[in-house]
Motif scaffolding. Structure first.
Motif, mmCIF file in Angstrom:
data_model
loop_
_atom_site.group_PDB
_atom_site.id
_atom_site.type_symbol
_atom_site.label_atom_id
_atom_site.label_comp_id
_atom_site.label_asym_id
_atom_site.label_seq_id
_atom_site.Cartn_x
_atom_site.Cartn_y
_atom_site.Cartn_z
ATOM 1 N N LYS A 45 12.842 5.859 39.961
ATOM 2 C CA LYS A 45 11.552 6.558 39.849
ATOM 3 C C LYS A 45 11.614 7.679 38.800
ATOM 4 O O LYS A 45 10.606 7.985 38.157
ATOM 5 N N GLN A 88 11.214 5.982 35.466
ATOM 6 C CA GLN A 88 9.814 5.586 35.294
ATOM 7 C C GLN A 88 8.994 6.752 34.753
ATOM 8 O O GLN A 88 8.182 6.583 33.837
ATOM 9 N N TYR A 124 7.405 6.719 30.920
ATOM 10 C CA TYR A 124 5.949 6.807 30.771
ATOM 11 C C TYR A 124 5.566 7.920 29.796
ATOM 12 O O TYR A 124 4.730 7.729 28.908
ATOM 13 N N ILE A 150 3.140 -2.658 34.872
ATOM 14 C CA ILE A 150 3.164 -2.270 36.282
ATOM 15 C C ILE A 150 4.288 -1.282 36.602
ATOM 16 O O ILE A 150 4.155 -0.444 37.489
ATOM 17 N N LYS A 179 2.887 2.126 35.038
ATOM 18 C CA LYS A 179 1.475 2.447 35.192
ATOM 19 C C LYS A 179 1.230 3.459 36.303
ATOM 20 O O LYS A 179 0.364 4.326 36.201
ATOM 21 N N SER A 180 2.006 3.342 37.366
ATOM 22 C CA SER A 180 1.811 4.239 38.512
ATOM 23 C C SER A 180 2.235 5.674 38.209
ATOM 24 O O SER A 180 1.985 6.585 38.991
ATOM 25 N N GLN A 181 2.879 5.873 37.053
ATOM 26 C CA GLN A 181 3.409 7.199 36.723
ATOM 27 C C GLN A 181 2.423 8.049 35.949
ATOM 28 O O GLN A 181 2.823 8.959 35.260
ATOM 29 N N ASN A 182 1.180 7.757 36.051
ATOM 30 C CA ASN A 182 0.177 8.484 35.307
ATOM 31 C C ASN A 182 0.422 9.957 35.543
ATOM 32 O O ASN A 182 -0.385 10.661 36.092
#
Length: 214
Positions: A20, A23, A27, A191, A194-197
């Motif tokens: 994580k 990630q 990002y 994917i 992307k969740s790490q905005n």
């Protein structure tokens, strides 16, 4: 200039980082690369040390910034390729190594040219090392990989329990042929990142520092 008391990213990569964390870092680097590439600039020397990736804050909420634009270059109007050799061993894309005779130019059909995809390869190298503490290729294995004689070293990632999405993300960043690599803007939609905005709040606050009236 900003002061970064936490230094650059390299000291934090002495052992593998949690997935994580990588990630988050990937990002944010992609955000910077997307902005650069959309404006025609290539960094050409992206790496975790020597003030190239600076740390504003560390885990649990990483905030990193791209620095050292000493050999960055902008494509001339109407052109999308670059020709000058540049970069640091261990993070250089194979199409640039072709200029040093490690590969035959015919392996890439680039005629000595390269594109912003070299930064995407470097990001893949950085992410791989952050996840495993190891480099994905030595020169011999890289030559085999580029020529299709050996696969991407996915088993090294699996040893550190990197998710399937993470493995696929790195493979898409480090495709042998530049044209097969994800563009920075497209990679932001993958994917895995992307969740790490990442705290758009932090990004907005940073932008407002430079907007008149804020």
């Amino acid at each position: 200039m900003e002061y970064f008391p936490l230094g650059d990213l390299q000291p934090y990569l002495s052992s593998p980082l949690p997935e994580k964390d990588v990630q988050q870092i990937a990002y944010q680097l992609l955000e910077g690369l997307s902005f650069m590439h959309d404006n025609g600039f290539v960094h050409r020397d992206l790496k975790p040390n020597l003030q190239n990736i600076l740390v504003q804050s560390k885990k649990p909420d990483w905030w990193v910034k791209i620095g050292d634009f000493g050999i960055s270059k902008r494509a001339e109007e109407g052109l999308t390729a670059f020709r000058t050799f540049g970069g640091t061993p261990g993070f250089i894309a194979p199409e640039i190594l072709a200029q040093h005779g490690i590969f035959d130019d015919s392996d890439f059909k680039t005629k000595g040219e390269y594109t912003v995809a070299v930064d995407i390869w470097s990001l893949g190298e950085i992410s791989f090392r952050a996840l495993t503490g190891e480099q994905p290729f030595l020169i011999g294995s890289l030559i085999k990989y580029v020529r299709g004689a050996s696969p991407f070293p996915i088993e090294m990632l699996q040893t550190y329990n990197v998710s399937e999405e993470g493995c696929n993300f790195l493979i898409s960043l480090m495709a042998p042929m530049p044209g097969d690599r994800l563009a920075a803007t497209n990679a932001l939609s993958h994917i895995w990142v992307k969740s790490q905005n990442l705290s758009s709040t932090m990004v907005s606050a940073e932008i407002q520092r430079y907007v008149p009236g804020h």
